[in-house]
Design a protein around this motif. Structure first.
Motif, PDB file in Angstrom:
ATOM      1  N   LEU A  98       0.837  -1.199   0.000  1.00  0.00           N
ATOM      2  CA  LEU A  98       0.000   0.000   0.000  1.00  0.00           C
ATOM      3  C   LEU A  98       0.873   1.251   0.000  1.00  0.00           C
ATOM      4  O   LEU A  98       0.618   2.200  -0.749  1.00  0.00           O
ATOM      5  N   ALA A  99       1.919   1.255   0.812  1.00  0.00           N
ATOM      6  CA  ALA A  99       2.824   2.409   0.862  1.00  0.00           C
ATOM      7  C   ALA A  99       3.549   2.588  -0.468  1.00  0.00           C
ATOM      8  O   ALA A  99       3.749   3.724  -0.920  1.00  0.00           O
ATOM      9  N   ILE A 100       3.919   1.510  -1.103  1.00  0.00           N
ATOM     10  CA  ILE A 100       4.607   1.603  -2.395  1.00  0.00           C
ATOM     11  C   ILE A 100       3.673   2.154  -3.459  1.00  0.00           C
ATOM     12  O   ILE A 100       4.055   3.025  -4.253  1.00  0.00           O
ATOM     13  N   VAL A 101       2.425   1.675  -3.477  1.00  0.00           N
ATOM     14  CA  VAL A 101       1.447   2.181  -4.450  1.00  0.00           C
ATOM     15  C   VAL A 101       1.256   3.682  -4.271  1.00  0.00           C
ATOM     16  O   VAL A 101       1.260   4.446  -5.245  1.00  0.00           O
ATOM     17  N   LEU A 102       1.098   4.121  -3.031  1.00  0.00           N
ATOM     18  CA  LEU A 102       0.880   5.547  -2.773  1.00  0.00           C
ATOM     19  C   LEU A 102       2.127   6.376  -3.086  1.00  0.00           C
ATOM     20  O   LEU A 102       2.018   7.512  -3.566  1.00  0.00           O
ATOM     21  N   ALA A 103       3.304   5.827  -2.834  1.00  0.00           N
ATOM     22  CA  ALA A 103       4.539   6.551  -3.149  1.00  0.00           C
ATOM     23  C   ALA A 103       4.700   6.721  -4.658  1.00  0.00           C
ATOM     24  O   ALA A 103       5.065   7.802  -5.131  1.00  0.00           O
ATOM     25  N   VAL A 104       4.425   5.669  -5.411  1.00  0.00           N
ATOM     26  CA  VAL A 104       4.518   5.754  -6.874  1.00  0.00           C
ATOM     27  C   VAL A 104       3.514   6.770  -7.411  1.00  0.00           C
ATOM     28  O   VAL A 104       3.827   7.588  -8.279  1.00  0.00           O
ATOM     29  N   LYS A 105       2.302   6.749  -6.865  1.00  0.00           N
ATOM     30  CA  LYS A 105       1.284   7.703  -7.305  1.00  0.00           C
ATOM     31  C   LYS A 105       1.716   9.134  -6.976  1.00  0.00           C
ATOM     32  O   LYS A 105       1.572  10.036  -7.793  1.00  0.00           O
ATOM     33  N   GLY A 106       2.237   9.344  -5.780  1.00  0.00           N
ATOM     34  CA  GLY A 106       2.694  10.678  -5.383  1.00  0.00           C
ATOM     35  C   GLY A 106       3.842  11.179  -6.233  1.00  0.00           C
ATOM     36  O   GLY A 106       3.885  12.352  -6.620  1.00  0.00           O
ATOM     37  N   LEU A 107       4.782  10.304  -6.544  1.00  0.00           N
ATOM     38  CA  LEU A 107       5.912  10.707  -7.390  1.00  0.00           C
ATOM     39  C   LEU A 107       5.457  11.029  -8.805  1.00  0.00           C
ATOM     40  O   LEU A 107       5.961  11.958  -9.433  1.00  0.00           O
ATOM     41  N   GLY A 108       4.498  10.280  -9.297  1.00  0.00           N
ATOM     42  CA  GLY A 108       3.991  10.524 -10.645  1.00  0.00           C
ATOM     43  C   GLY A 108       3.239  11.840 -10.764  1.00  0.00           C
ATOM     44  O   GLY A 108       3.216  12.459 -11.825  1.00  0.00           O
ATOM     45  N   ARG A 109       2.627  12.277  -9.688  1.00  0.00           N
ATOM     46  CA  ARG A 109       1.834  13.513  -9.695  1.00  0.00           C
ATOM     47  C   ARG A 109       2.574  14.699  -9.080  1.00  0.00           C
ATOM     48  O   ARG A 109       2.005  15.786  -8.961  1.00  0.00           O
ATOM     49  N   PHE A 110       3.825  14.522  -8.684  1.00  0.00           N
ATOM     50  CA  PHE A 110       4.541  15.526  -7.907  1.00  0.00           C
ATOM     51  C   PHE A 110       4.514  16.920  -8.543  1.00  0.00           C
ATOM     52  O   PHE A 110       4.219  17.907  -7.881  1.00  0.00           O
ATOM     53  N   THR A 111       4.809  17.018  -9.823  1.00  0.00           N
ATOM     54  CA  THR A 111       4.872  18.339 -10.452  1.00  0.00           C
ATOM     55  C   THR A 111       3.506  19.006 -10.556  1.00  0.00           C
ATOM     56  O   THR A 111       3.417  20.229 -10.532  1.00  0.00           O
ATOM     57  N   GLU A 112       2.442  18.192 -10.636  1.00  0.00           N
ATOM     58  CA  GLU A 112       1.095  18.754 -10.757  1.00  0.00           C
ATOM     59  C   GLU A 112       0.528  19.205  -9.421  1.00  0.00           C
ATOM     60  O   GLU A 112      -0.446  19.957  -9.385  1.00  0.00           O
ATOM     61  N   LEU A 113       1.129  18.783  -8.313  1.00  0.00           N
ATOM     62  CA  LEU A 113       0.576  19.074  -6.994  1.00  0.00           C
ATOM     63  C   LEU A 113       0.929  20.457  -6.478  1.00  0.00           C
ATOM     64  O   LEU A 113       0.577  20.798  -5.351  1.00  0.00           O
ATOM     65  N   LYS A 114       1.586  21.264  -7.287  1.00  0.00           N
ATOM     66  CA  LYS A 114       1.890  22.642  -6.881  1.00  0.00           C
ATOM     67  C   LYS A 114       0.656  23.517  -6.931  1.00  0.00           C
ATOM     68  O   LYS A 114       0.574  24.524  -6.240  1.00  0.00           O
ATOM     69  N   GLN A 115      -0.332  23.133  -7.737  1.00  0.00           N
ATOM     70  CA  GLN A 115      -1.603  23.856  -7.779  1.00  0.00           C
ATOM     71  C   GLN A 115      -2.436  23.419  -6.585  1.00  0.00           C
ATOM     72  O   GLN A 115      -2.559  22.229  -6.295  1.00  0.00           O
ATOM     73  N   HIS A 116      -3.049  24.383  -5.904  1.00  0.00           N
ATOM     74  CA  HIS A 116      -3.840  24.084  -4.719  1.00  0.00           C
ATOM     75  C   HIS A 116      -5.005  23.146  -5.045  1.00  0.00           C
ATOM     76  O   HIS A 116      -5.256  22.183  -4.322  1.00  0.00           O
ATOM     77  N   ALA A 117      -5.713  23.427  -6.122  1.00  0.00           N
ATOM     78  CA  ALA A 117      -6.869  22.599  -6.489  1.00  0.00           C
ATOM     79  C   ALA A 117      -6.431  21.174  -6.834  1.00  0.00           C
ATOM     80  O   ALA A 117      -7.119  20.203  -6.492  1.00  0.00           O
ATOM     81  N   ALA A 118      -5.315  21.031  -7.489  1.00  0.00           N
ATOM     82  CA  ALA A 118      -4.824  19.704  -7.848  1.00  0.00           C
ATOM     83  C   ALA A 118      -4.411  18.922  -6.607  1.00  0.00           C
ATOM     84  O   ALA A 118      -4.683  17.719  -6.499  1.00  0.00           O
ATOM     85  N   ALA A 119      -3.764  19.594  -5.663  1.00  0.00           N
ATOM     86  CA  ALA A 119      -3.350  18.920  -4.428  1.00  0.00           C
ATOM     87  C   ALA A 119      -4.565  18.458  -3.639  1.00  0.00           C
ATOM     88  O   ALA A 119      -4.593  17.342  -3.106  1.00  0.00           O
ATOM     89  N   GLU A 120      -5.597  19.305  -3.582  1.00  0.00           N
ATOM     90  CA  GLU A 120      -6.821  18.939  -2.865  1.00  0.00           C
ATOM     91  C   GLU A 120      -7.508  17.751  -3.545  1.00  0.00           C
ATOM     92  O   GLU A 120      -7.935  16.806  -2.882  1.00  0.00           O
ATOM     93  N   GLN A 121      -7.588  17.789  -4.863  1.00  0.00           N
ATOM     94  CA  GLN A 121      -8.196  16.688  -5.606  1.00  0.00           C
ATOM     95  C   GLN A 121      -7.393  15.404  -5.411  1.00  0.00           C
ATOM     96  O   GLN A 121      -7.959  14.328  -5.250  1.00  0.00           O
ATOM     97  N   PHE A 122      -6.089  15.496  -5.401  1.00  0.00           N
ATOM     98  CA  PHE A 122      -5.211  14.339  -5.207  1.00  0.00           C
ATOM     99  C   PHE A 122      -5.447  13.705  -3.841  1.00  0.00           C
ATOM    100  O   PHE A 122      -5.599  12.484  -3.716  1.00  0.00           O
ATOM    101  N   ILE A 123      -5.499  14.530  -2.798  1.00  0.00           N
ATOM    102  CA  ILE A 123      -5.665  14.009  -1.440  1.00  0.00           C
ATOM    103  C   ILE A 123      -7.041  13.374  -1.270  1.00  0.00           C
ATOM    104  O   ILE A 123      -7.160  12.256  -0.748  1.00  0.00           O
ATOM    105  N   LEU A 124      -8.082  14.065  -1.709  1.00  0.00           N
ATOM    106  CA  LEU A 124      -9.437  13.514  -1.573  1.00  0.00           C
ATOM    107  C   LEU A 124      -9.603  12.228  -2.367  1.00  0.00           C
ATOM    108  O   LEU A 124     -10.168  11.245  -1.867  1.00  0.00           O
ATOM    109  N   GLY A 125      -9.123  12.231  -3.598  1.00  0.00           N
ATOM    110  CA  GLY A 125      -9.237  11.039  -4.426  1.00  0.00           C
ATOM    111  C   GLY A 125      -8.462   9.862  -3.872  1.00  0.00           C
ATOM    112  O   GLY A 125      -8.926   8.721  -3.894  1.00  0.00           O
ATOM    113  N   THR A 126      -7.274  10.136  -3.357  1.00  0.00           N
ATOM    114  CA  THR A 126      -6.445   9.074  -2.786  1.00  0.00           C
ATOM    115  C   THR A 126      -7.099   8.483  -1.544  1.00  0.00           C
ATOM    116  O   THR A 126      -7.182   7.261  -1.394  1.00  0.00           O
ATOM    117  N   PHE A 127      -7.582   9.339  -0.642  1.00  0.00           N
ATOM    118  CA  PHE A 127      -8.242   8.831   0.559  1.00  0.00           C
ATOM    119  C   PHE A 127      -9.477   8.014   0.211  1.00  0.00           C
ATOM    120  O   PHE A 127      -9.697   6.932   0.764  1.00  0.00           O
TER     121      PHE A 127
END
Length: 182
Positions: free
Chosen positions: A136-165
């Motif tokens: 589970l930690a590996i899956v989430l780490a890979v997902k976070g690394l893949g989206r890292f550059t897009e998470l600088k936008q506030h809306a994208a970070a919020e969508q990422f966190i909500l969707g992941t949870f």
């Protein structure tokens, strides 16, 4: 589980909203309710247990395919705020909400979310069934690394966190119901 299913259906249904999502939400709630009921009954009646292979396949399939509507419901819940008793959509005029309009956030913030979410939920349920919760930690780490550059936008970070949870909780719930069925 049944209460959560019913809450999801009732919370996502709005008069005037697109009617095509309501049958999907109702079907999903019924399936979750039946699975939870079967798990309770199957746990009480050991002789009526579901074969392990079937429980695994069904729970991974439910985790993979069923989490999309749950994540969408989470996004919908997060996009609403109360204003003195009136329910307003963030970034949308009140008259558009009254007409049953959908919010227009300006396009998709994170591209490929549907497929990434499906793969994420399938991988999480599979690692739990394999007895390897560290996956589970590996899956989430890979997902976070893949989206890292897009998470600088506030809306994208919020969508990422909500969707992941929402995805992780759904996959874990599907695994749990599968475990109850065995």
């Amino acid at each position: 589980m049944t209460g959560l299913s019913l809450f999801t259906v009732l919370r996502t249904w709005r008069p005037g909203a697109t009617a095509r999502r309501t049958p999907l939400a109702i079907a999903l709630a019924v399936l979750l309710s039946l699975a939870a009921g079967a798990g309770v009954i199957g746990g009480a009646l050991a002789a009526a247990a579901v074969p392990a292979a079937l429980a695994i396949v069904v729970s991974v399939g439910a985790a993979t395919l069923g989490g999309g509507p749950v994540a969408e419901a989470m996004f919908r819940w997060a996009s609403f705020k109360h204003d003195g008793g009136a329910l307003l959509t963030v970034g949308m005029p009140a008259d558009a909400v009254a007409r049953g309009g959908e919010p227009e956030p300006g396009g998709a913030v994170l591209r490929g979310g549907l497929w990434i979410g499906m793969l994420e939920r399938g991988a999480i349920a599979s690692t739990l069934w394999a007895g390897w919760p560290e996956g589970l930690a590996i899956v989430l780490a890979v997902k976070g690394l893949g989206r890292f550059t897009e998470l600088k936008q506030h809306a994208a970070a919020e969508q990422f966190i909500l969707g992941t949870f929402a995805s992780v909780l759904w996959a874990c719930a599907a695994y749990g119901v599968g475990r109850l069925l065995i």
